[in-house]
Design a protein around this motif. Structure first.
Motif, short mmCIF file in Angstrom:
data_model
loop_
_atom_site.label_atom_id
_atom_site.label_comp_id
_atom_site.label_asym_id
_atom_site.label_seq_id
_atom_site.Cartn_x
_atom_site.Cartn_y
_atom_site.Cartn_z
N GLN A 167 27.67 59.52 50.40
CA GLN A 167 26.87 60.14 49.57
C GLN A 167 27.59 61.90 49.54
OE1 GLN A 167 22.93 59.86 48.26
NE2 GLN A 167 23.23 57.68 47.80
N GLU A 168 27.88 62.42 48.46
CA GLU A 168 28.27 63.76 48.39
C GLU A 168 27.17 64.69 49.05
OE1 GLU A 168 27.28 67.49 46.78
OE2 GLU A 168 26.42 65.71 45.95
N ASN A 169 25.92 64.50 48.77
CA ASN A 169 24.85 65.54 49.61
C ASN A 169 24.81 65.21 50.86
OD1 ASN A 169 23.79 62.76 49.07
ND2 ASN A 169 21.80 63.76 48.89
N LYS A 170 25.39 64.18 51.40
CA LYS A 170 25.43 64.06 52.79
C LYS A 170 26.77 64.42 53.70
CE LYS A 170 22.09 60.32 52.60
NZ LYS A 170 21.82 58.77 53.14
N LEU A 171 27.53 65.15 53.04
CA LEU A 171 28.97 65.73 53.58
C LEU A 171 28.39 67.05 54.31
CD1 LEU A 171 31.33 64.69 50.69
CD2 LEU A 171 31.14 63.42 53.01
N SER A 172 29.22 67.59 54.98
CA SER A 172 29.42 68.77 55.31
C SER A 172 29.52 69.91 54.29
CB SER A 172 30.00 69.06 56.68
OG SER A 172 31.32 68.96 56.47
N GLY A 173 29.49 71.24 54.93
CA GLY A 173 30.06 72.06 53.80
C GLY A 173 31.58 72.07 53.34
N GLY A 174 32.21 72.05 54.43
CA GLY A 174 33.85 71.89 54.43
C GLY A 174 34.09 70.55 53.88
N GLN A 175 33.53 69.81 54.04
CA GLN A 175 33.97 68.37 53.50
C GLN A 175 33.66 68.34 51.84
OE1 GLN A 175 31.53 65.77 55.77
NE2 GLN A 175 32.83 65.49 57.47
N ARG A 176 32.63 69.06 51.60
CA ARG A 176 32.22 69.33 50.14
C ARG A 176 33.20 69.91 49.50
NH1 ARG A 176 28.50 71.57 48.17
NH2 ARG A 176 27.46 70.23 46.56
N GLN A 177 33.64 71.04 50.20
CA GLN A 177 34.80 71.83 49.72
C GLN A 177 36.09 71.00 49.29
OE1 GLN A 177 33.93 74.71 48.13
NE2 GLN A 177 34.57 76.23 49.54
N ARG A 178 36.53 70.32 50.33
CA ARG A 178 37.75 69.35 50.24
C ARG A 178 37.50 68.56 48.95
NH1 ARG A 178 38.77 66.98 55.77
NH2 ARG A 178 36.59 68.03 56.55
#
Length: 304
Positions: free
Chosen positions: A132-143
């Motif tokens: 799930q998107e809310n469990k991704l790291s900051g860098g992963q969310r940016q990508r």
């Protein structure tokens, strides 16, 4: 613009004010197809407002914009499939995985579900497809945000501070993604506070402050135009101050407890002399960078 490439973006005399504040004050620039173009500036320089006007998200008070030969304002449905936009603050659909996010964004443009996996691979998130998107790291969310902006295969991509708040490793990984995007023939227009990445990634940059463009050219050309001295740094004890001052081409010598710094505008004879003296061990050579150009144009005072 280089060669015979057609313009992907033409911004002419853009202006936008909020009361007495001139957020954008006569900004003009052209971006060629396939170019990586950066807009740089301190906080409050007008970068994001300029980008939003160019993207067609905000109406200018005056001036004009064409994207791929068409006007983005009023909202132009014909342009939407051809441009991709990644904003500073990205919003995702709640409780969806990375793959589901991409499939949902793609469906808005009539893109089939298979494209999601291709984009996950491009941005290095294949192993996070079912997270799930809310469990991704900051860098992963940016990508993931960049992947959502690219899922419909746009010709022109706008990225507003895509590497902000990322750790050094995540930022370098994202550089590889941006290079791959450009290698696919896409035009990229982006803003950043990181002068080192702009110097590495951009074909040209525009340096803004107080709503105006102060300089615009290839980073290397801007650095050469600064005509800044070169600093040659030696380990303390490698050379006596008096001997250093006698070398041809030396303008100034400074010494502290750990190093001796030679300032010169003629580094070639200085380095040749140091080599003859066997004083090259641990030597560092520091030339001007895009950051020096930026500070020279915008000043060094703190910007809130």
């Amino acid at each position: 613009m280089t060669g015979a490439r057609m313009p992907a973006v033409v911004a002419a005399d853009l202006r936008k004010s909020y009361g007495e504040l001139k957020a954008v004050d006569g900004v003009s620039f052209t971006v060629a197809e396939g170019e990586f173009f950066g807009i740089l500036g301190p906080n409050g320089a007008g970068k994001t407002t300029t980008l939003e006007i160019v993207e067609g998200l905000r109406k200018p008070d005056d001036g004009s914009v064409t994207l791929l030969g068409e006007s983005p304002w009023p909202r132009n449905p014909a342009l939407l499939p051809r441009i991709g936009v990644q904003l500073q603050a990205s919003s995702f659909f709640e409780k969806l995985t990375a793959r589901e996010q991409l499939r949902t964004f793609g469906s808005l443009y009539g893109v089939g579900p298979a494209k999601a996996d291709e984009m996950l691979e491009l941005v290095g998130l294949t192993d996070k497809a079912d997270v799930q998107e809310n469990k991704l790291s900051g860098g992963q969310r940016q990508r993931l945000s960049i992947a959502c902006a690219l899922v419909h295969d746009p010709d022109l991509v706008f990225l507003d501070e895509p590497t902000a708040a990322l750790d050094p490793q995540a930022r370098r990984n994202l550089w590889d993604v941006l290079r791959e995007i450009q290698a696919r023939g896409k035009t990229i227009v982006y803003t950043t506070h990181y002068l080192d990445e702009a110097e590495i990634l951009c074909d040209r940059v525009a340096i803004m402050d107080k709503g105006r463009i102060l300089a615009m050219d290839a980073p290397a050309t801007l650095v050469r135009g600064l005509d800044a001295p070169t600093r040659v740094i030696l380990q303390s004890g490698a050379l006596d101050v008096v001997d250093a001052e006698g070398i041809e081409g030396v303008d100034e010598v400074q010494q502290d407890e750990v190093s001796l710094t030679i300032t010169t505008r003629r580094p070639a004879p200085v380095l040749s002399d140091l080599a003859d003296r066997g004083a090259l061990d641990g030597l560092q050579v520091r030339t001007a960078t895009l950051e020096d150009v930026f500070l020279n144009l915008t000043g060094r005072e703190y910007r809130a």
